[in-house]
Design a protein around this motif. Structure first.
Motif, PDB file in Angstrom:
ATOM      1  N   ASP A  80       0.855  -1.179   0.000  1.00 10.17           N
ATOM      2  CA  ASP A  80       0.000   0.000   0.000  1.00 10.17           C
ATOM      3  C   ASP A  80       0.893   1.232   0.000  1.00 10.17           C
ATOM      4  OD1 ASP A  80       0.801   0.593   2.590  1.00 10.17           O
ATOM      5  OD2 ASP A  80      -1.154   0.272   3.500  1.00 10.17           O
ATOM      6  N   THR A 138       1.532   3.545   2.215  1.00 13.78           N
ATOM      7  CA  THR A 138       2.379   3.753   3.390  1.00 13.78           C
ATOM      8  C   THR A 138       3.610   2.852   3.334  1.00 13.78           C
ATOM      9  OG1 THR A 138       1.258   2.100   4.789  1.00 13.78           O
ATOM     10  CG2 THR A 138       0.330   4.314   4.746  1.00 13.78           C
ATOM     11  N   GLN A 139       3.465   1.651   2.816  1.00 13.09           N
ATOM     12  CA  GLN A 139       4.623   0.754   2.702  1.00 13.09           C
ATOM     13  C   GLN A 139       5.567   1.208   1.595  1.00 13.09           C
ATOM     14  OE1 GLN A 139       1.952  -2.694   2.419  1.00 13.09           O
ATOM     15  NE2 GLN A 139       3.129  -3.648   4.072  1.00 13.09           N
ATOM     16  N   GLN A 190       7.306   0.099   9.500  1.00 16.01           N
ATOM     17  CA  GLN A 190       6.212   0.540   8.630  1.00 16.01           C
ATOM     18  C   GLN A 190       6.152  -0.324   7.379  1.00 16.01           C
ATOM     19  OE1 GLN A 190       5.475   4.743   8.282  1.00 16.01           O
ATOM     20  NE2 GLN A 190       5.051   4.592   6.093  1.00 16.01           N
ATOM     21  N   GLY A 194       4.246  -3.411   7.839  1.00 17.65           N
ATOM     22  CA  GLY A 194       2.815  -3.281   8.099  1.00 17.65           C
ATOM     23  C   GLY A 194       2.482  -2.649   9.429  1.00 17.65           C
ATOM     24  N   ALA A 224       0.188   0.063   8.113  1.00 24.46           N
ATOM     25  CA  ALA A 224      -0.823  -0.460   7.198  1.00 24.46           C
ATOM     26  C   ALA A 224      -1.797  -1.397   7.908  1.00 24.46           C
ATOM     27  CB  ALA A 224      -0.136  -1.192   6.037  1.00 24.46           C
ATOM     28  N   LEU A 275      -4.395   0.546   9.942  1.00 24.93           N
ATOM     29  CA  LEU A 275      -5.241   1.315   9.027  1.00 24.93           C
ATOM     30  C   LEU A 275      -6.247   0.418   8.318  1.00 24.93           C
ATOM     31  CD1 LEU A 275      -2.735   3.848   7.414  1.00 24.93           C
ATOM     32  CD2 LEU A 275      -4.772   4.420   8.726  1.00 24.93           C
ATOM     33  N   HIS A 276      -5.789  -0.725   7.814  1.00 23.89           N
ATOM     34  CA  HIS A 276      -6.699  -1.639   7.119  1.00 23.89           C
ATOM     35  C   HIS A 276      -7.725  -2.226   8.090  1.00 23.89           C
ATOM     36  CE1 HIS A 276      -4.938  -1.505   3.147  1.00 23.89           C
ATOM     37  NE2 HIS A 276      -3.728  -1.672   3.665  1.00 23.89           N
ATOM     38  N   ARG A 334     -10.318   0.482   8.502  1.00 23.12           N
ATOM     39  CA  ARG A 334     -11.140   0.567   7.295  1.00 23.12           C
ATOM     40  C   ARG A 334     -12.135  -0.580   7.229  1.00 23.12           C
ATOM     41  NH1 ARG A 334      -9.093   0.232   2.074  1.00 23.12           N
ATOM     42  NH2 ARG A 334     -10.891   1.428   1.370  1.00 23.12           N
ATOM     43  N   THR A 392       5.303   9.922   5.460  1.00 23.17           N
ATOM     44  CA  THR A 392       3.908   9.508   5.639  1.00 23.17           C
ATOM     45  C   THR A 392       3.190  10.438   6.603  1.00 23.17           C
ATOM     46  OG1 THR A 392       4.538   7.198   5.256  1.00 23.17           O
ATOM     47  CG2 THR A 392       2.411   7.590   6.309  1.00 23.17           C
ATOM     48  N   CYS A 452      -0.186  12.358   5.482  1.00 18.06           N
ATOM     49  CA  CYS A 452      -1.436  11.757   5.958  1.00 18.06           C
ATOM     50  C   CYS A 452      -2.070  12.455   7.154  1.00 18.06           C
ATOM     51  CB  CYS A 452      -1.186  10.292   6.329  1.00 18.06           C
ATOM     52  SG  CYS A 452      -0.575   9.308   4.958  1.00 18.06           S
ATOM     53  N   VAL A 496      -3.946   5.018   2.594  1.00 21.75           N
ATOM     54  CA  VAL A 496      -3.342   3.740   2.180  1.00 21.75           C
ATOM     55  C   VAL A 496      -3.153   3.659   0.680  1.00 21.75           C
ATOM     56  CG1 VAL A 496      -4.251   2.526   4.176  1.00 21.75           C
ATOM     57  CG2 VAL A 496      -5.579   2.561   2.062  1.00 21.75           C
TER      58      VAL A 496
END
Length: 469
Positions: A128, A130-131, A153, A156, A159, A162-163, A166, A384, A388, A449
């Motif tokens: 994603d 961020t990665q 980071q 993950g 990420a 965040l996922h 979401r 990031t 963000c 993301v």
């Protein structure tokens, strides 16, 4: 950047080395290699269906001829870019690497743009956004701490949460909208109390992420370590000892330093900028001395940590006593400890001698610990955090408004009252207002993301990469 092109670039660090590598990615990888790479074992590259290492030689023509190389080949979609991908590991001499790249490009590849390999990995869903930014942070890391944060980071560390948030919001939105679809039926897809609590959980999760970003809300720069104290306490000598060079002029006469001096040094793996300031003489009144005091105060205010230097050969004066009673992020340093002691300092300080080097290692450890005390828990690289921060704040605000729109929620600062008035004017119910705010929050997280992006965002991120990454 056409993702259907086959791209190539030197992917090892600039300069000579024992080994270097040229990376190739795209549909025509095998075709490009078939014309210039000779397998030692006679394999047919087109017949390889699984990732493998193939020893051989690459034909570079005159004057280099055939050069030994190991081919690391991913012929299918299980590569970094989810395309056929190859790396030629060969002699790390720059002429050999440039000749290898030229040969591969002559066989059908084109030169990759900055960050194009990682861009393809992002577009293919391997990473994603961020990665992808973490890949750049790994390359640019200036200290072990920056590298550790970037690696977390990349793995993950940002990420994953965040996922998870979401997915939680998507589940809530689905249940709220299901209730709207069956509003005339006696079916409750989610109770108000449950919805309110889950939104609270999401809001707290966003707050934790925002707090991580707040610690990285500026571009990476050296830590500022400012040396302060009374004139002639040994600040300049201490700076020279820490820097390992004659960075500052040293004199037995007080007031030698009138401006501030800086020197960037490595302290236990941290990139630090030492700042030697003018001595703080309360009796000095001439314009130059006043200007020197002003500059010293400015530098001290910008310091990540302050080294407050005290002379071991004399008692403390009134200004030093007053300063010690004022709270600050400082390390007390006792200087000139190789000379006879006359200090009346009663609190703990690090005893040092710029002449003998005593205490310098202990001082470096103390600086390191002070600078890293609140950074080890961070999972966010600076790039990031800068990109963000606003999106996370807007997502958090939308979740709070959705929470307040749930029956029993408490309006805040009139925002919800205005939203409800607009909803009433448009004959929109509270659940529809909740759904609208959840969609806004999801849109903001999608931008973080990279589930939603624009070419401008991608250009800004990947243009900072070096070619070959």
């Amino acid at each position: 950047m056409n993702a259907d092109d086959t791209i190539a670039a030197i992917a090892s660090a600039p300069g000579g080395a024992c080994r270097g590598l040229v990376r190739i990615s795209g549909p025509a990888v095998v075709a490009c290699l078939s014309g210039c790479f000779r397998c030692s074992r006679g394999q047919d590259l087109a017949g390889l269906a699984h990732p493998t290492v193939v020893p051989g030689r690459i034909a570079l023509g005159d004057p280099l001829g055939d050069v030994p190389a190991d081919l690391y080949l991913w012929p299918g979609p299980r590569s970094y870019t989810r395309q056929p991908l190859a790396e030629l590991h060969t002699v790390g001499a720059p002429p050999v690497l440039h000749a290898t790249l030229a040969t591969v490009c002559a066989a059908g590849a084109r030169l990759a743009g900055p960050g194009e390999f990682t861009l393809r990995a992002f577009l293919a869903g391997r990473l994603d956004l961020t990665q992808a930014e973490a890949v750049l942070a790994v390359i640019d890391a200036g200290s072990r701490i920056e590298l550790d944060i970037a690696l977390r980071q990349l793995a993950g560390g940002l990420a994953g949460p965040l996922h998870q948030l979401r997915n939680q919001l998507l589940d809530l939105l689905a249940r709220v909208e299901a209730g709207l679809d069956f509003v005339d039926e006696d079916i409750e897809f989610i109770a108000d109390d449950d919805l309110h609590q889950q939104l609270e959980d999401v809001a707290q999760g966003l707050a934790r992420l925002a707090a991580q970003l707040a610690t990285r809300n500026r571009a990476d720069e050296p830590f500022r370590v400012v040396l302060t104290g009374w004139p002639n306490v040994g600040k300049s000598s201490l700076m020279n000892a820490l820097a390992g060079t004659q960075a500052a002029l040293v004199s037995p006469h007080a007031g030698t330093t009138r401006d501030y001096l800086t020197r960037t040094v490595d302290i236990a793996g941290l990139d630090c900028r030492l700042v030697d300031t003018a001595g703080w003489d309360t009796a000095a009144s001439e314009p130059v001395a006043r200007s020197a005091k002003t500059l010293a105060a400015q530098q001290t205010g910008q310091a990540h940590v302050q080294l407050f230097c005290l002379d071991a050969t004399r008692p403390l004066n009134a200004w030093e006593r007053d300063t010690l009673e004022t709270p600050a992020n400082r390390i007390l340093v006792l200087t000139k400890t190789d000379l006879p002691h006359a200090t009346d300092l009663r609190c703990q300080a690090i005893a040092t001698s710029s002449h003998t080097g005593a205490g310098l290692e202990a001082l470096q450890r103390a600086i390191y610990q002070s600078l890293t005390a609140d950074r080890n828990d961070s999972e966010v690289v600076a790039g990031t955090a800068i990109r963000c921060g606003d999106s996370l704040r807007r997502a958090a605000a939308a979740v709070r408004l959705a929470q307040q729109a749930v029956p029993g929620g408490e309006p805040d600062a009139g925002k919800l009252a205005n939203a409800r008035k607009l909803a009433d004017d448009q004959q929109v119910g509270g659940d529809e207002l909740v759904a609208a705010e959840l969609r806004l929050a999801l849109d903001e997280l999608a931008q973080v993301v990279g589930a939603v992006y624009t070419e401008d965002i991608l250009d800004r991120i990947f243009s900072r990469f070096c070619i070959g990454k």
